[in-house]
Design a protein around this motif. Structure first.
Motif, mmCIF file in Angstrom:
data_model
loop_
_atom_site.group_PDB
_atom_site.id
_atom_site.type_symbol
_atom_site.label_atom_id
_atom_site.label_comp_id
_atom_site.label_asym_id
_atom_site.label_seq_id
_atom_site.Cartn_x
_atom_site.Cartn_y
_atom_site.Cartn_z
ATOM 1 N N GLU A 1 84.733 -70.955 17.070
ATOM 2 C CA GLU A 1 84.059 -69.671 16.904
ATOM 3 C C GLU A 1 83.756 -69.035 18.264
ATOM 4 O OE1 GLU A 1 82.366 -66.617 14.513
ATOM 5 O OE2 GLU A 1 83.763 -68.281 14.131
ATOM 6 N N GLN A 2 83.441 -69.863 19.262
ATOM 7 C CA GLN A 2 83.180 -69.346 20.600
ATOM 8 C C GLN A 2 84.442 -68.726 21.187
ATOM 9 O OE1 GLN A 2 82.368 -72.284 23.634
ATOM 10 N NE2 GLN A 2 81.011 -70.884 24.772
ATOM 11 N N ARG A 3 85.594 -69.364 20.985
ATOM 12 C CA ARG A 3 86.850 -68.793 21.489
ATOM 13 C C ARG A 3 87.181 -67.489 20.775
ATOM 14 N NH1 ARG A 3 88.324 -74.366 21.551
ATOM 15 N NH2 ARG A 3 89.256 -74.195 19.466
ATOM 16 N N ARG A 4 86.781 -67.376 19.507
ATOM 17 C CA ARG A 4 87.112 -66.183 18.734
ATOM 18 C C ARG A 4 86.283 -64.978 19.144
ATOM 19 N NH1 ARG A 4 85.600 -63.368 14.289
ATOM 20 N NH2 ARG A 4 83.732 -64.627 13.990
ATOM 21 N N ARG A 5 84.955 -65.192 19.368
ATOM 22 C CA ARG A 5 84.104 -64.039 19.626
ATOM 23 C C ARG A 5 83.402 -64.074 20.973
ATOM 24 N NH1 ARG A 5 79.279 -65.166 15.197
ATOM 25 N NH2 ARG A 5 78.056 -66.667 16.406
ATOM 26 N N GLY A 6 83.544 -65.152 21.747
ATOM 27 C CA GLY A 6 82.908 -65.239 23.049
ATOM 28 C C GLY A 6 81.429 -65.557 22.937
ATOM 29 N N GLY A 7 80.749 -65.606 24.076
ATOM 30 C CA GLY A 7 79.326 -65.886 24.096
ATOM 31 C C GLY A 7 79.030 -67.336 24.443
ATOM 32 N N ALA A 8 77.755 -67.636 24.606
ATOM 33 C CA ALA A 8 77.332 -68.977 24.981
ATOM 34 C C ALA A 8 77.432 -69.924 23.795
ATOM 35 C CB ALA A 8 75.885 -68.945 25.498
ATOM 36 N N LEU A 9 77.802 -71.176 24.085
ATOM 37 C CA LEU A 9 77.925 -72.174 23.023
ATOM 38 C C LEU A 9 76.590 -72.391 22.329
ATOM 39 C CD1 LEU A 9 79.600 -74.305 21.528
ATOM 40 C CD2 LEU A 9 78.979 -75.933 23.336
ATOM 41 N N SER A 10 75.499 -72.386 23.077
ATOM 42 C CA SER A 10 74.180 -72.603 22.472
ATOM 43 C C SER A 10 73.879 -71.538 21.429
ATOM 44 C CB SER A 10 73.101 -72.607 23.557
ATOM 45 O OG SER A 10 73.112 -71.388 24.285
ATOM 46 N N ALA A 11 74.193 -70.266 21.740
ATOM 47 C CA ALA A 11 73.942 -69.179 20.791
ATOM 48 C C ALA A 11 74.816 -69.328 19.550
ATOM 49 C CB ALA A 11 74.186 -67.826 21.454
ATOM 50 N N ILE A 12 76.057 -69.777 19.748
ATOM 51 C CA ILE A 12 76.968 -69.969 18.608
ATOM 52 C C ILE A 12 76.436 -71.064 17.693
ATOM 53 C CG2 ILE A 12 79.304 -70.620 17.925
ATOM 54 C CD1 ILE A 12 79.225 -67.931 19.257
ATOM 55 N N LEU A 13 75.964 -72.161 18.273
ATOM 56 C CA LEU A 13 75.442 -73.270 17.475
ATOM 57 C C LEU A 13 74.250 -72.825 16.630
ATOM 58 C CD1 LEU A 13 75.625 -76.099 20.151
ATOM 59 C CD2 LEU A 13 76.914 -76.043 18.012
ATOM 60 N N VAL A 14 73.385 -71.996 17.206
ATOM 61 C CA VAL A 14 72.222 -71.510 16.458
ATOM 62 C C VAL A 14 72.656 -70.516 15.388
ATOM 63 C CG1 VAL A 14 70.059 -70.217 16.628
ATOM 64 C CG2 VAL A 14 70.636 -71.913 18.367
ATOM 65 N N ASP A 15 73.591 -69.617 15.722
ATOM 66 C CA ASP A 15 74.070 -68.630 14.749
ATOM 67 C C ASP A 15 74.704 -69.297 13.537
ATOM 68 O OD1 ASP A 15 73.198 -66.546 16.276
ATOM 69 O OD2 ASP A 15 75.147 -66.056 17.136
ATOM 70 N N LEU A 16 75.415 -70.393 13.764
ATOM 71 C CA LEU A 16 76.067 -71.106 12.668
ATOM 72 C C LEU A 16 75.111 -72.060 11.953
ATOM 73 C CD1 LEU A 16 79.530 -71.986 14.293
ATOM 74 C CD2 LEU A 16 79.011 -70.136 12.693
ATOM 75 N N ALA A 17 73.836 -72.087 12.377
ATOM 76 C CA ALA A 17 72.807 -72.948 11.771
ATOM 77 C C ALA A 17 73.168 -74.420 11.875
ATOM 78 C CB ALA A 17 72.572 -72.559 10.305
ATOM 79 N N LEU A 18 73.919 -74.790 12.915
ATOM 80 C CA LEU A 18 74.243 -76.194 13.135
ATOM 81 C C LEU A 18 73.085 -76.903 13.824
ATOM 82 C CD1 LEU A 18 77.969 -75.807 14.269
ATOM 83 C CD2 LEU A 18 77.073 -76.351 11.990
ATOM 84 N N VAL A 19 72.279 -76.137 14.537
ATOM 85 C CA VAL A 19 71.069 -76.657 15.165
ATOM 86 C C VAL A 19 70.100 -75.485 15.251
ATOM 87 C CG1 VAL A 19 71.887 -76.186 17.502
ATOM 88 C CG2 VAL A 19 70.161 -77.938 17.144
ATOM 89 N N SER A 20 68.813 -75.746 15.087
ATOM 90 C CA SER A 20 67.841 -74.653 15.153
ATOM 91 C C SER A 20 67.530 -74.308 16.603
ATOM 92 C CB SER A 20 66.554 -75.040 14.418
ATOM 93 O OG SER A 20 65.849 -76.032 15.141
ATOM 94 N N GLY A 21 67.050 -73.077 16.802
ATOM 95 C CA GLY A 21 66.676 -72.673 18.149
ATOM 96 C C GLY A 21 65.578 -73.550 18.726
ATOM 97 N N GLU A 22 64.644 -73.992 17.868
ATOM 98 C CA GLU A 22 63.549 -74.834 18.334
ATOM 99 C C GLU A 22 64.051 -76.221 18.737
ATOM 100 O OE1 GLU A 22 63.507 -73.014 15.598
ATOM 101 O OE2 GLU A 22 62.090 -71.468 16.253
ATOM 102 N N GLN A 23 64.989 -76.778 17.941
ATOM 103 C CA GLN A 23 65.562 -78.078 18.292
ATOM 104 C C GLN A 23 66.283 -78.001 19.624
ATOM 105 O OE1 GLN A 23 67.865 -78.681 14.608
ATOM 106 N NE2 GLN A 23 66.811 -80.639 14.371
ATOM 107 N N LEU A 24 67.055 -76.932 19.812
ATOM 108 C CA LEU A 24 67.803 -76.770 21.050
ATOM 109 C C LEU A 24 66.857 -76.610 22.232
ATOM 110 C CD1 LEU A 24 70.720 -76.581 22.078
ATOM 111 C CD2 LEU A 24 70.574 -74.099 21.808
#
Length: 514
Positions: A26-49
């Motif tokens: 997803e990061q290769r498709r739309r760019g941006g930071a990996l951390s933001a992608i992980l939170v957007d995909l709900a794979l990890v919460s912002g608080e956990q990160l």
């Protein structure tokens, strides 16, 4: 060789290799930071990160809604640079500038901030979402925080237009909006930011009193002139999609609004009184940080018993207690521990209070026939491993729940009883056969909330022995335990008493309670 963020998160057990692969695609498709992608995909919460990044950097996590950054510090760092670096200055002591960042290990960002501000940078951690929410609000308002509620009340709002129900960003309300809309928005935003669970709009003979509930206690918030009572009540009913023309009957409604980038669900109840309609709003912050079982404040013995219960492969665990005693919080903390990629987890809730990644959550809608019993009956055909039933309200739900436990499912639910032993006769009264309970019921947890001292203003008690003597309590054997008391500060609204005994806070073993 340096290890990337994704690999470090895998090593910490926060994500899996498959989830990292998905995020990288997803990061290769739309760019941006990996951390933001992980939170957007709900794979990890912002608080956990944020907690993970803070542990790695050896620093602390800050909550921008509670810290309240000083806007004057933004003169040191332009808003555009703050947005680019995902950083926000939150404090300055002598030559050290404290900056809240999503990534405190970003050396280039720290060096740039050092060069721009000519200060030593102390990096602390917050979430991307909190930084952007605060910056959005500042940019919208031209660098000021929010107009005060008193300023809005001072305007003539009688007869102001009222817009229809919509999903709105309350914190970004335009100055062109009707004053009554801005007034209601600011009341809700302030309640969310101070961590209130409920807002009470209480009509009286010559005014409308607004109070907020924080940690189980109602506090006065603002007095609204009687002339604004009807517009404010109407605005709340519009938000809740209720009939504004009906003022004689009780009504209930729901609304979804945004405070910055945080989605907030509201449950709105209107009840006619002799001075007008009393409106109570329950605030459900679906993006709020979920507690872990270890953060619930249980004694070690109770926590060990609970963990042993939820590690069973099947059965029913019931949480009881009065309304507002934290039953849902406990159940969500349990789900955080037991759900994962290797099990199928479903919930039936009314309402859905928190969004949980990897969990299929269903909203109960009685008006269309989607009751707890109907949902549970269908859910059993969805091949679940773990089921959360928000509340066992009727006999059919109780019987289906026990049947699910007997067929190999782990079920969590709440029940209204006064204590844990009262659960068994209550289930039998609801039609559950007594001989089924030993095989299906794992355990019952009855809980209450206990108020704690304010972390910001508590201080040691100079003579703890005198406190024990005054309360006629026998101190524990050994050294006299250290006691603390709250002296009162703005953070706790000058509330010096935390419960029975006031300044007495020590556990059974005599250890000081932090």
């Amino acid at each position: 060789m340096a290890t990337g963020l994704g690999e470090r998160l895998i090593a910490a057990g926060l994500i899996t290799e498959g989830q990292l692969d998905l995020a990288q695609r997803e990061q290769r498709r739309r760019g941006g930071a990996l951390s933001a992608i992980l939170v957007d995909l709900a794979l990890v919460s912002g608080e956990q990160l944020a907690r993970f990044m803070a542990e790695e950097a050896g620093t602390r996590v800050v909550d921008l809604t509670k810290v309240g950054p000083d806007p004057s510090l933004l003169e040191l760092v332009p808003l555009d640079l703050c947005r680019k670096l995902r950083a926000l200055p939150v404090g300055r002591v002598n030559g050290t500038l404290t900056v809240a960042m999503a990534d405190p290990l970003d050396v280039l960002a720290v060096d740039l901030l050092t060069a721009v501000t000519r200060c030593h940078i102390e990096a602390v951690v917050t979430t991307d979402q909190d930084v952007l929410t605060y910056l959005d609000r500042l940019q919208k308002e031209g660098g000021t925080i929010q107009e005060s509620i008193d300023q809005i009340i001072a305007e003539d709002v009688v007869g102001s237009r009222l817009v229809t129900k919509e999903e709105v960003d309350l914190a970004a309300a335009s100055q062109d909006e009707a004053p009554v809309i801005r007034l209601v928005n600011q009341i809700i935003v302030r309640a969310v930011n101070i961590g209130a669970s409920d807002i009470h709009f209480e009509p009286e003979e010559k005014m409308m009193r607004i109070r907020v509930r924080i940690d189980g206690v109602l506090y006065p918030d603002v007095l609204v002139p009687k002339s604004l009572q009807s517009p404010v009540t109407t605005r709340m009913k519009i938000l809740g999609d209720m009939d504004v023309a009906e003022t004689r009957l009780p009504q209930d409604g729901r609304a979804t609004v945004y405070v910055g980038r945080k989605q907030i669900n509201l449950r709105i109840s209107a009840l006619p009184t002799c001075y007008g309609e009393n409106v109570v709003v329950r605030i459900l912050n679906s993006s709020a940080q979920l507690l872990s079982i270890g953060g619930l404040g249980m004694t070690p013995e109770n926590e060990a018993q609970l963990r042993a219960a939820i590690e069973r492969p099947y059965g029913v665990v019931i949480v009881t207690g009065p309304t507002g005693s934290g039953k849902s919080t406990t159940l969500y903390a349990i789900l955080r521990e037991v759900s994962g990629t290797d099990v199928s987890t479903f919930t039936l809730e009314d309402p859905i209070e928190y969004r949980m990644p990897g969990v299929r959550q269903t909203q109960i809608k009685d008006e269309i026939g989607l009751t707890f019993s109907a949902g549970l009956r269908t859910l059993l055909r969805q091949d679940p491993d773990i089921i959360l039933v928000g509340e066992t309200r009727d006999a059919e739900t109780a019987q289906l729940m026990v049947r699910a436990a007997l067929t190999g499912h782990l079920v969590f639910t709440t029940l209204h009883t006064n204590d844990a032993p009262g659960t068994i006769p209550r289930l039998i009264d609801m039609g559950v056969e007594p001989f089924l309970l030993p095989e299906s019921l794992i355990g019952v947890l009855a809980q209450r909330l206990v108020r704690r001292l304010c972390d910001r203003c508590k201080e040691p008690v100079p003579e703890p022995t005198a406190v024990f003597s005054r309360l006629d309590v026998e101190p524990p054997a050994g050294p006299v335990p250290a006691l603390r008391r709250a002296v009162g500060c703005p953070a706790c609204k000058e509330n010096r008493v935390s419960g029975p005994g006031g300044d007495l806070r020590a556990d059974a073993a005599g250890r000081a309670v932090p």
